[in-house]
Design a protein around this motif. Structure first.
Motif, PDB file in Angstrom:
ATOM      1  N   ILE A   1     -27.973  51.718 -18.943  1.00 54.38           N
ATOM      2  CA  ILE A   1     -27.633  50.595 -18.073  1.00 54.38           C
ATOM      3  C   ILE A   1     -28.848  49.672 -18.022  1.00 54.38           C
ATOM      4  CG2 ILE A   1     -26.990  49.872 -15.751  1.00 54.38           C
ATOM      5  CD1 ILE A   1     -25.678  52.625 -15.398  1.00 54.38           C
ATOM      6  N   ILE A   2     -28.621  48.387 -18.287  1.00 44.89           N
ATOM      7  CA  ILE A   2     -29.691  47.394 -18.288  1.00 44.89           C
ATOM      8  C   ILE A   2     -29.393  46.360 -17.210  1.00 44.89           C
ATOM      9  CG2 ILE A   2     -30.923  45.677 -19.654  1.00 44.89           C
ATOM     10  CD1 ILE A   2     -30.044  47.188 -22.159  1.00 44.89           C
ATOM     11  N   THR A   3     -30.321  46.199 -16.270  1.00 42.90           N
ATOM     12  CA  THR A   3     -30.159  45.218 -15.198  1.00 42.90           C
ATOM     13  C   THR A   3     -31.439  44.400 -15.060  1.00 42.90           C
ATOM     14  OG1 THR A   3     -30.925  46.798 -13.526  1.00 42.90           O
ATOM     15  CG2 THR A   3     -28.553  46.669 -13.907  1.00 42.90           C
ATOM     16  N   PRO A   4     -31.348  43.146 -14.650  1.00 46.31           N
ATOM     17  CA  PRO A   4     -32.558  42.355 -14.412  1.00 46.31           C
ATOM     18  C   PRO A   4     -33.415  42.998 -13.327  1.00 46.31           C
ATOM     19  CG  PRO A   4     -30.617  40.947 -14.489  1.00 46.31           C
ATOM     20  CD  PRO A   4     -30.110  42.354 -14.441  1.00 46.31           C
ATOM     21  N   ALA A   5     -34.738  42.881 -13.478  1.00 48.15           N
ATOM     22  CA  ALA A   5     -35.672  43.431 -12.491  1.00 48.15           C
ATOM     23  C   ALA A   5     -36.708  42.367 -12.135  1.00 48.15           C
ATOM     24  CB  ALA A   5     -36.349  44.684 -13.043  1.00 48.15           C
ATOM     25  N   PRO A   6     -36.266  41.274 -11.506  1.00 52.60           N
ATOM     26  CA  PRO A   6     -37.185  40.158 -11.237  1.00 52.60           C
ATOM     27  C   PRO A   6     -38.283  40.482 -10.250  1.00 52.60           C
ATOM     28  CG  PRO A   6     -35.088  39.829 -10.115  1.00 52.60           C
ATOM     29  CD  PRO A   6     -34.905  41.008 -11.012  1.00 52.60           C
ATOM     30  N   ASP A   7     -38.102  41.507  -9.437  1.00 52.72           N
ATOM     31  CA  ASP A   7     -39.105  41.837  -8.419  1.00 52.72           C
ATOM     32  C   ASP A   7     -40.127  42.860  -8.896  1.00 52.72           C
ATOM     33  OD1 ASP A   7     -37.862  40.107  -6.609  1.00 52.72           O
ATOM     34  OD2 ASP A   7     -36.498  41.677  -5.907  1.00 52.72           O
ATOM     35  N   ALA A   8     -39.964  43.388 -10.108  1.00 48.18           N
ATOM     36  CA  ALA A   8     -40.900  44.393 -10.601  1.00 48.18           C
ATOM     37  C   ALA A   8     -42.257  43.754 -10.889  1.00 48.18           C
ATOM     38  CB  ALA A   8     -40.359  45.050 -11.866  1.00 48.18           C
ATOM     39  N   ALA A   9     -43.324  44.431 -10.500  1.00 45.37           N
ATOM     40  CA  ALA A   9     -44.671  43.961 -10.823  1.00 45.37           C
ATOM     41  C   ALA A   9     -44.906  44.094 -12.322  1.00 45.37           C
ATOM     42  CB  ALA A   9     -45.708  44.771 -10.060  1.00 45.37           C
ATOM     43  N   THR A  10     -45.789  43.246 -12.838  1.00 45.66           N
ATOM     44  CA  THR A  10     -46.041  43.217 -14.277  1.00 45.66           C
ATOM     45  C   THR A  10     -47.522  43.426 -14.562  1.00 45.66           C
ATOM     46  OG1 THR A  10     -44.203  41.659 -14.575  1.00 45.66           O
ATOM     47  CG2 THR A  10     -45.773  41.859 -16.394  1.00 45.66           C
ATOM     48  N   ILE A  11     -47.799  44.225 -15.574  1.00 44.98           N
ATOM     49  CA  ILE A  11     -49.144  44.377 -16.119  1.00 44.98           C
ATOM     50  C   ILE A  11     -49.184  43.593 -17.423  1.00 44.98           C
ATOM     51  CG2 ILE A  11     -50.886  45.965 -17.005  1.00 44.98           C
ATOM     52  CD1 ILE A  11     -49.528  48.179 -15.343  1.00 44.98           C
ATOM     53  N   TYR A  12     -50.009  42.562 -17.491  1.00 43.77           N
ATOM     54  CA  TYR A  12     -50.169  41.770 -18.703  1.00 43.77           C
ATOM     55  C   TYR A  12     -51.358  42.304 -19.494  1.00 43.77           C
ATOM     56  CZ  TYR A  12     -47.014  38.338 -16.594  1.00 43.77           C
ATOM     57  OH  TYR A  12     -45.925  37.721 -16.024  1.00 43.77           O
ATOM     58  N   LEU A  13     -51.184  42.438 -20.805  1.00 41.73           N
ATOM     59  CA  LEU A  13     -52.263  42.865 -21.688  1.00 41.73           C
ATOM     60  C   LEU A  13     -52.661  41.700 -22.576  1.00 41.73           C
ATOM     61  CD1 LEU A  13     -51.010  46.415 -22.813  1.00 41.73           C
ATOM     62  CD2 LEU A  13     -52.295  45.773 -20.762  1.00 41.73           C
TER      63      LEU A  13
END
Length: 374
Positions: free
Chosen positions: A124-136
């Motif tokens: 199941i794939i759902t948008p996760a706009p509130d997830a924090a992101t680690i940029y490399l």
């Protein structure tokens, strides 16, 4: 918000063939929930995403057992928001020829299931706009290497988090801090960077090359100035910068120690981190200890192209350095370290796991050319 439920048979076919499958999505973060298992057999599944990011390692189920696991995967395309009229700016990242058609720069989400007995009954794939992101941010030793036995610590890092954060690996082979800026890669990161996100930067391998005058940064002047500018841009947006020193190349002295090839660059990274009050992960020190512990005979088993490459790593070497980064984030008490996996393996570079004991389904059969900047 759109949810994709992938049918049972299509995913089982993917697992049986250990092939990649792509799903249309919009750019951003997506929560991917997989149900692993089979009614009549034990399963053992490793999950890679996009250009071989290691998301889940050796998920095992008994016959008739079914287990759900979730991860957050970042997707993106090269487009940038056009600048206002008469304002400077760009409309896209300037990709190089090796990035044409690559999984990490398209409007799709790519999953690969592989292993000795891979199986999943749905995803199941759902948008996760509130997830924090680690940029490399970085070069070929950080980027998601897409083929062969080449690998980087950046593409192994997602496995060491608990599935609640996305890792957006913007590093690319051959990059320097200057080229990362001139090619609009930094603009791309800043365009989506939010307060609470984390940016981990490791440059240096290519910045020190005097034979590249257009991107060369002098160790004591322009190099720390660029580091400080990047840190300032990240802090300005409420995100957390983390500086990483470049790992050493595999160059042994006659007495079995690693000879440093980075000059004063790593020390100036340490100095900027201290002056700016930001976290530091010292991969130069860790890698020197790791390679020395392995010794001249075993150390090549941590490197790509069957050990012929003395800079870039294979899955074993990349995995060890990713562990070092994960433990470094925890030691530095970086906020995102709260999301490290509960099963984070122990790591001691002076007493590493033997390459012979490392068993991760990862390497592809095709032969990869050496990364840019090699």
């Amino acid at each position: 918000m759109k949810t994709l439920l992938i049918p049972l048979l299509s995913l089982l076919a993917l697992a049986a063939a250990a092939e990649s499958r792509t799903f249309p999505v919009t750019a951003g973060n997506h929560r991917v929930t997989l149900t692993f298992g089979a009614a009549d057999r034990a399963t053992d599944t490793t999950v890679l995403a996009e250009s071989r990011q290691l998301m889940l390692e050796r998920v095992r189920t008994a016959p008739g057992e079914f287990l759900k696991r979730s991860v957050v995967i970042n997707t993106r395309n090269p487009a940038l928001e056009p600048p206002p009229r008469f304002a400077p700016g760009a409309t896209a990242v300037l990709l190089n020829e090796r990035e044409t058609g690559i999984n990490r720069w398209d409007d799709q989400l790519t999953l690969t299931l592989l292993g000795p007995a891979p199986a999943a009954v749905d995803v199941i794939i759902t948008p996760a706009p509130d997830a924090a992101t680690i940029y490399l941010l970085g070069d070929s030793t950080v980027t998601d290497q897409p083929r062969g036995d080449y690998a980087s610590w950046g593409q192994m890092l997602p496995r060491f988090f608990d599935g609640s954060v996305a890792i957006a690996n913007h590093a690319e082979s051959g990059e320097t801090m200057k080229s990362f800026l001139f090619e609009n890669r930094l603009n791309k990161v800043l365009s989506t960077l939010r307060a609470g996100d984390t940016v981990i930067m490791q440059f240096g391998h290519n910045d020190q090359k005097r034979n590249w005058p257009q991107t060369y940064l002098e160790a004591h002047t322009t190099w720390p100035a660029y580091l400080r500018a990047y840190v300032a841009e990240i802090k300005h947006r409420g995100a957390t910068p983390v500086l990483v020193t470049s790992m050493e190349r595999r160059t042994f002295t006659d007495d079995g120690r690693i000879r440093s090839t980075h000059g004063d660059y790593p020390q100036n990274v340490r100095d900027v981190a201290a002056a700016e009050g930001v976290a530091l992960v010292d991969l130069q020190a860790v890698s020197s200890t790791l390679y020395t512990a392995l010794g001249p005979e075993l150390a090549p088993l941590a490197f790509a192209n069957a050990g012929k490459d003395a800079t870039h790593h294979n899955a074993y070497g990349a995995y060890q350095l990713a562990l070092a980064v994960a433990h470094g984030l925890r030691a530095a008490a970086v906020p995102v370290a709260e999301h490290l996996a509960t099963d984070l393996p122990e790591f001691d570079p002076a007493h590493p796991v033997s390459p012979a004991a490392f068993d991760l389904p990862f390497t592809t059969a095709d032969v990869a050319e050496a990364p840019r900047g090699n």
